[in-house]
Scaffold this active site. Structure first.
Site, PDB file in Angstrom:
ATOM      1  N   GLY A  25       0.836  -1.106  -0.026  1.00 44.62           N
ATOM      2  CA  GLY A  25       0.134  -0.036  -0.013  1.00 44.62           C
ATOM      3  C   GLY A  25       0.917   1.379   0.107  1.00 44.62           C
ATOM      4  O   GLY A  25       1.719   1.252   0.595  1.00 44.62           O
ATOM      5  N   ARG A  86       0.675  -4.938  -5.004  1.00 46.91           N
ATOM      6  CA  ARG A  86       1.008  -6.303  -4.265  1.00 46.91           C
ATOM      7  C   ARG A  86       1.090  -7.568  -5.240  1.00 46.91           C
ATOM      8  O   ARG A  86       0.537  -7.419  -6.008  1.00 46.91           O
ATOM      9  CB  ARG A  86      -0.443  -6.408  -3.200  1.00 46.91           C
ATOM     10  CG  ARG A  86      -0.584  -5.056  -2.282  1.00 46.91           C
ATOM     11  CD  ARG A  86      -1.845  -5.574  -1.524  1.00 46.91           C
ATOM     12  NE  ARG A  86      -2.436  -4.333  -0.801  1.00 46.91           N
ATOM     13  CZ  ARG A  86      -1.613  -3.833   0.384  1.00 46.91           C
ATOM     14  NH1 ARG A  86      -0.899  -4.219   0.744  1.00 46.91           N
ATOM     15  NH2 ARG A  86      -2.278  -2.624   0.905  1.00 46.91           N
ATOM     16  N   ASP A 117       4.627  -4.405   6.095  1.00 45.46           N
ATOM     17  CA  ASP A 117       4.545  -5.631   6.340  1.00 45.46           C
ATOM     18  C   ASP A 117       4.990  -6.700   5.228  1.00 45.46           C
ATOM     19  O   ASP A 117       5.904  -7.638   5.526  1.00 45.46           O
ATOM     20  CB  ASP A 117       3.130  -5.867   7.135  1.00 45.46           C
ATOM     21  CG  ASP A 117       3.145  -7.369   7.576  1.00 45.46           C
ATOM     22  OD1 ASP A 117       3.537  -7.662   8.835  1.00 45.46           O
ATOM     23  OD2 ASP A 117       2.371  -8.368   6.897  1.00 45.46           O
ATOM     24  N   THR A 140       4.448   2.460   5.558  1.00 41.30           N
ATOM     25  CA  THR A 140       3.249   2.112   5.619  1.00 41.30           C
ATOM     26  C   THR A 140       2.369   2.925   6.720  1.00 41.30           C
ATOM     27  O   THR A 140       2.938   3.509   7.916  1.00 41.30           O
ATOM     28  CB  THR A 140       2.993   0.632   6.159  1.00 41.30           C
ATOM     29  OG1 THR A 140       1.701   0.358   6.595  1.00 41.30           O
ATOM     30  CG2 THR A 140       4.094   0.207   7.327  1.00 41.30           C
ATOM     31  N   ASP A 142       0.256   1.941   8.520  1.00 44.99           N
ATOM     32  CA  ASP A 142      -0.368   0.979   9.762  1.00 44.99           C
ATOM     33  C   ASP A 142       0.482   0.944  10.882  1.00 44.99           C
ATOM     34  O   ASP A 142       0.039   0.941  12.040  1.00 44.99           O
ATOM     35  CB  ASP A 142      -0.391  -0.432   9.065  1.00 44.99           C
ATOM     36  CG  ASP A 142      -1.379  -0.851   7.932  1.00 44.99           C
ATOM     37  OD1 ASP A 142      -2.258   0.196   7.724  1.00 44.99           O
ATOM     38  OD2 ASP A 142      -1.401  -1.607   7.142  1.00 44.99           O
ATOM     39  N   ASP A 144       2.957  -0.850  11.762  1.00 47.09           N
ATOM     40  CA  ASP A 144       2.964  -2.154  12.440  1.00 47.09           C
ATOM     41  C   ASP A 144       4.076  -2.952  12.369  1.00 47.09           C
ATOM     42  O   ASP A 144       4.160  -4.279  12.425  1.00 47.09           O
ATOM     43  CB  ASP A 144       1.887  -2.990  11.965  1.00 47.09           C
ATOM     44  CG  ASP A 144       1.977  -3.054  10.315  1.00 47.09           C
ATOM     45  OD1 ASP A 144       2.790  -2.381   9.692  1.00 47.09           O
ATOM     46  OD2 ASP A 144       1.083  -3.835   9.675  1.00 47.09           O
ATOM     47  N   ARG A 186      -5.293  -2.319   8.901  1.00 49.23           N
ATOM     48  CA  ARG A 186      -5.313  -3.788   9.006  1.00 49.23           C
ATOM     49  C   ARG A 186      -5.292  -4.725  10.182  1.00 49.23           C
ATOM     50  O   ARG A 186      -6.313  -4.320  11.159  1.00 49.23           O
ATOM     51  CB  ARG A 186      -3.861  -3.957   8.178  1.00 49.23           C
ATOM     52  CG  ARG A 186      -3.930  -5.259   7.342  1.00 49.23           C
ATOM     53  CD  ARG A 186      -3.042  -5.520   6.365  1.00 49.23           C
ATOM     54  NE  ARG A 186      -1.492  -5.160   7.038  1.00 49.23           N
ATOM     55  CZ  ARG A 186      -0.833  -6.101   7.534  1.00 49.23           C
ATOM     56  NH1 ARG A 186      -1.429  -7.537   7.253  1.00 49.23           N
ATOM     57  NH2 ARG A 186       0.138  -6.021   8.137  1.00 49.23           N
TER      58      ARG A 186
HETATM   59  O1  F6P Z   1      -1.527  -1.426   4.714  1.00 45.31           O
HETATM   60  C1  F6P Z   1      -2.089  -0.391   4.281  1.00 45.31           C
HETATM   61  C2  F6P Z   1      -3.343  -0.626   4.103  1.00 45.31           C
HETATM   62  O2  F6P Z   1      -4.107   0.600   3.829  1.00 45.31           O
HETATM   63  C3  F6P Z   1      -4.279  -1.241   5.326  1.00 45.31           C
HETATM   64  O3  F6P Z   1      -4.421  -0.386   6.535  1.00 45.31           O
HETATM   65  C4  F6P Z   1      -5.382  -1.744   4.764  1.00 45.31           C
HETATM   66  O4  F6P Z   1      -6.209  -2.875   5.363  1.00 45.31           O
HETATM   67  C5  F6P Z   1      -4.877  -2.041   3.432  1.00 45.31           C
HETATM   68  O5  F6P Z   1      -3.876  -1.339   3.171  1.00 45.31           O
HETATM   69  C6  F6P Z   1      -5.944  -2.044   2.260  1.00 45.31           C
HETATM   70  O6  F6P Z   1      -5.322  -2.566   0.971  1.00 45.31           O
HETATM   71  P1  F6P Z   1      -5.780  -2.213  -0.373  1.00 45.31           P
HETATM   72  O7  F6P Z   1      -5.403  -0.721  -0.932  1.00 45.31           O
HETATM   73  O8  F6P Z   1      -4.958  -3.271  -1.243  1.00 45.31           O
HETATM   74  O9  F6P Z   1      -7.155  -2.557  -0.300  1.00 45.31           O
END
Ligand code: F6P
Length: 333
Positions: A25, A86, A117, A140, A142, A144, A186
């Site tokens: 992300g 991803r 992560d 990130t 998050d 985390d 997340r």
């Molecule tokens: O890891 C960053 C994040 O924004 C999380 O907070 C969230 O769960 C996820 O990515 C959402 O991912 P995507 O943009 O692939 O839907």
């Protein structure tokens, strides 16, 4: 090592060409980190190749040049000029071997990755087959990752969340409504806890703490619609915003309740001053550490310094520290 106009330039014959990419992300401050990397590389006479779309671009050999002037203009912008993705293919050994071949064919001596992560899990697996020195920067929203008090983009995301929660509180106050606001993160409750405390809400539910739901139920059973009531629910919370709304309604069917999911707006926007500085400092530190011979480590902002943590210690079960937990309990009870 030689000195030039007061700067120390570390000479390293082995590293002349570094590949850099953003992965997972996007987070505000990634462009600032790229600027730090490109600036420090140019001072040290190192060529930089950008790899587009993270691990996907490594597998496809999707390389681009990053010009210093171009990235300097993007420091104030969220997102990432290198694009991001991803990658399922990188989880396979075939994907990683293809990526390694492309990096070697491009003549890369080292790699710098910016991501969260999933990126560090990918880097750990890649280190098993790759002899190319690699450092990572935690990027990130998050927050985390072990080895970093603050990950790149978290501060901006929290500010964005607070700004929006403040707005929701205005309308909640006007109607004496209950609002459930779902924030990202997340499996990590850090955005929820920081934005919820900063916006002085009435309750905060996070994945790391189960006791907060019973505290909320206690409060709701005494609520008679006499005022606004705002609950922040982290997206990774086991109960979830929809179920929390149903439980509140079942206890008190007459409440006027709305749910707002802040979603991806928390990922965008101009990086805060903190994230810009963190990005630039981390980018410069990553180049310095590679030139010192470091590899397979994350450059994390820890105790107000940039410190290195080995990849295998970065991705761990995330815990909320005791002081924050105490604050959370204070809000919730
Ligand atoms: O890891 C960053 C994040 O924004 C999380 O907070 C969230 O769960 C996820 O990515 C959402 O991912 P995507 O943009 O692939 O839907």
């Amino acid at each position: 090592m030689r000195r030039s106009k007061g700067r120390i330039i570390i000479m390293n014959k082995l590293i002349k060409h570094i590949g850099v990419f953003t992965s997972g992300g996007d987070s505000p401050g990634m462009n600032a980190a790229l600027f730090g990397i490109v600036k420090a590389a140019s001072i040290n006479g190192i060529k930089i190749s950008g790899i587009r779309r993270g691990f996907e671009g490594m597998i496809d050999g999707d390389f681009v040049e990053i010009h210093l002037g171009t990235i300097q203009e993007k420091v104030s912008q969220g997102g990432t000029i290198l694009k991001t993705a991803r990658s399922k293919r990188f989880r396979t050994i075939e994907g990683r071997k293809k990526a390694l071949k492309n990096l070697k064919d491009r003549g890369l001596d080292a790699l710098i990755a910016i991501g969260g992560d999933g990126t560090f899990q990918g880097l750990l697996a890649f280190a098993e087959i790759s002899d190319i020195p690699c450092l990572g920067i935690p990027g990130t929203i998050d927050n985390d990752l072990s080895g970093a008090d603050y990950t790149l983009g978290f501060d901006t995301a929290v500010n964005t969340a607070i700004e929006n929660i403040d707005k929701i509180k205005d309308t909640a106050e006007s109607h004496n409504r209950i609002f459930i606001v779902e924030v990202m993160g997340r499996d990590s409750g850090y955005i929820a806890i920081h934005s919820g405390i900063g916006a002085a809400v009435d309750a905060i539910l996070i994945p790391e703490c189960q006791a907060d739901f019973s505290a909320l139920i206690q409060k709701i059973s005494q609520y008679e619609g006499e005022d606004a009531f705002t609950v922040i629910v982290s997206e990774g919370d086991e109960i979830g915003s929809g179920q929390v709304a149903s439980e509140i309604k079942s206890i008190n069917p007459s409440v006027d309740l709305r749910i707002t999911i802040l979603g991806h707006l928390q990922r965008g926007g101009s990086p805060s001053a903190f994230d810009r500085m963190l990005g630039i400092r981390s980018g410069v530190a990553a180049i310095d550490e590679l030139l010192k011979g470091e590899k397979n480590k994350m450059v994390g902002y820890f105790n107000n310094q940039l410190l290195l943590t080995p990849f295998d210690q970065v991705v761990k079960q995330h815990v909320i520290n005791q002081e924050l937990e105490k604050l959370l309990n204070m809000i919730n009870n």
